[in-house]
Scaffold this active site. Structure first.
Site, PDB file in Angstrom:
ATOM      1  N   HIS A   1     -48.390-104.271  37.015  1.00 20.83           N
ATOM      2  CA  HIS A   1     -49.700-104.578  37.580  1.00 20.83           C
ATOM      3  C   HIS A   1     -49.539-104.608  39.100  1.00 20.83           C
ATOM      4  O   HIS A   1     -48.455-104.447  39.625  1.00 20.83           O
ATOM      5  CB  HIS A   1     -50.165-105.965  37.125  1.00 20.83           C
ATOM      6  CG  HIS A   1     -50.361-106.090  35.652  1.00 20.83           C
ATOM      7  ND1 HIS A   1     -51.471-105.624  34.999  1.00 20.83           N
ATOM      8  CD2 HIS A   1     -49.579-106.651  34.700  1.00 20.83           C
ATOM      9  CE1 HIS A   1     -51.378-105.915  33.706  1.00 20.83           C
ATOM     10  NE2 HIS A   1     -50.236-106.528  33.495  1.00 20.83           N
TER      11      HIS A   1
ATOM     12  N   CYS B   1     -49.634-101.907  31.007  1.00 17.44           N
ATOM     13  CA  CYS B   1     -49.297-103.067  30.187  1.00 17.44           C
ATOM     14  C   CYS B   1     -49.994-103.028  28.817  1.00 17.44           C
ATOM     15  O   CYS B   1     -49.595-102.232  27.979  1.00 17.44           O
ATOM     16  CB  CYS B   1     -49.568-104.358  30.966  1.00 17.44           C
ATOM     17  SG  CYS B   1     -48.570-105.726  30.332  1.00 17.44           S
TER      18      CYS B   1
HETATM   19  N1  GLN Z   1     -50.784-108.595  25.452  1.00 16.09           N
HETATM   20  C1  GLN Z   1     -49.679-107.778  25.871  1.00 16.09           C
HETATM   21  C2  GLN Z   1     -48.355-108.529  25.875  1.00 16.09           C
HETATM   22  O1  GLN Z   1     -48.292-109.715  26.100  1.00 16.09           O
HETATM   23  C3  GLN Z   1     -49.946-107.167  27.226  1.00 16.09           C
HETATM   24  C4  GLN Z   1     -50.084-108.182  28.347  1.00 16.09           C
HETATM   25  C5  GLN Z   1     -50.595-107.582  29.640  1.00 16.09           C
HETATM   26  O2  GLN Z   1     -51.352-106.628  29.637  1.00 16.09           O
HETATM   27  N2  GLN Z   1     -50.234-108.167  30.773  1.00 16.09           N
HETATM   28  O3  GLN Z   1     -47.333-107.905  25.653  1.00 16.09           O
END
Ligand code: GLN
Length: 249
Positions: A197, A98
């Site tokens: 995740h 992510c």
């Molecule tokens: N900040 C990033 C987004 O919102 C990644 C979010 C995350 O790692 N869950 O795209």
């Protein structure tokens, strides 16, 4: 990465988990270490927080997810440090989840529309989407085989990612959003990114073994674990995916 001999510990670096550790992504390190131990291999987990120098001689680097501000700090620190890029040049393996996945690309746009440079390890670019992608994600990855190719996870991101010519998708999305074009994640060389995740390696241990086999340069003996198939079936059913399953559980 210096040359490994068969008796060396597998050196796994958990990168800035205070910034990049939402949804328990640090569990990926525990899964890798445990799966090595089950095969009689030795693992050394090295957790490095911002402000400390990252080693450039490790075998495997783990980048997790994070909120926008933490993501920008982590990206800047990693770029200044330079160790992960040097390690990848020498053949290290990276799993980036992510925010980590977005950082591994050439650049990403934050929630305020500001562009930030990434590490350029993956030939991808992330831009902001009008809608946040939140929920179960299920994809099929042909870097794995049979039922193990099904990857399930949980996604929550505001960025969508476009692959360049030197990246291929990690998987084809059957439920959820992923990159936003019907695929999830990317692979360039020995660097893998995904929006899943879970932690992704706890949900999909075959992917953990794939990373370890890249490090070790040889196949690992299978580990029988009925819960893996049961969890996969449960999560795919929850995501509404029924096609093509040959689930043994
Ligand atoms: N900040 C990033 C987004 O919102 C990644 C979010 C995350 O790692 N869950 O795209």
């Amino acid at each position: 990465m210096t040359a490994r001999t068969p008796t060396d510990d597998v050196r796994i670096v958990l990168v800035y988990s205070s910034l990049l550790g939402i949804y328990g992504d640090r569990g990926n390190a525990m899964v890798l270490a445990r799966r090595l131990h089950w095969r009689g291999e030795r693992a050394r987990l090295i957790a490095v927080e911002p402000g400390r120098v990252l080693p450039d001689d490790a075998d495997l680097y783990l980048l997790g997810g994070g909120e926008d501000a933490a993501q920008v700090s982590a990206a800047n620190a990693m770029r200044l440090d330079g160790a992960i890029n040097r390690a990848v040049d020498r053949g290290a393996v990276v799993l980036a989840v992510c925010a980590g996945y977005q950082i591994a690309g050439h650049r990403f746009t934050d929630g305020n529309g500001v562009d930030h440079a990434g590490l350029g390890l993956l030939d991808v670019v992330t831009e902001r989407s009008a809608h946040r992608a939140v929920g179960e994600i299920a994809s099929y990855s042909d870097i794995l085989s049979g039922d193990d190719g099904w990857l399930t996870g949980f996604e929550n991101h505001g960025g969508l990612t476009r692959l360049g010519a030197s990246a291929r998708a990690l998987g084809r999305v059957h439920a959820g959003i992923g990159n936003g074009d019907g695929t999830d994640g990317a692979v360039t060389g020995r660097v893998l990114g995904t929006y899943a995740h879970g932690p992704v390696l706890a949900r999909n241990p075959a992917l953990a073994d794939h990373l370890l086999e890249l490090v070790l340069g040889r196949p690992l003996a299978p580990v029988a674990c009925a819960e893996v198939g049961q969890l996969r079936a449960e999560r795919l059913a929850k995501a509404g995916v029924t096609e093509g399953l040959r689930l043994s559980a």
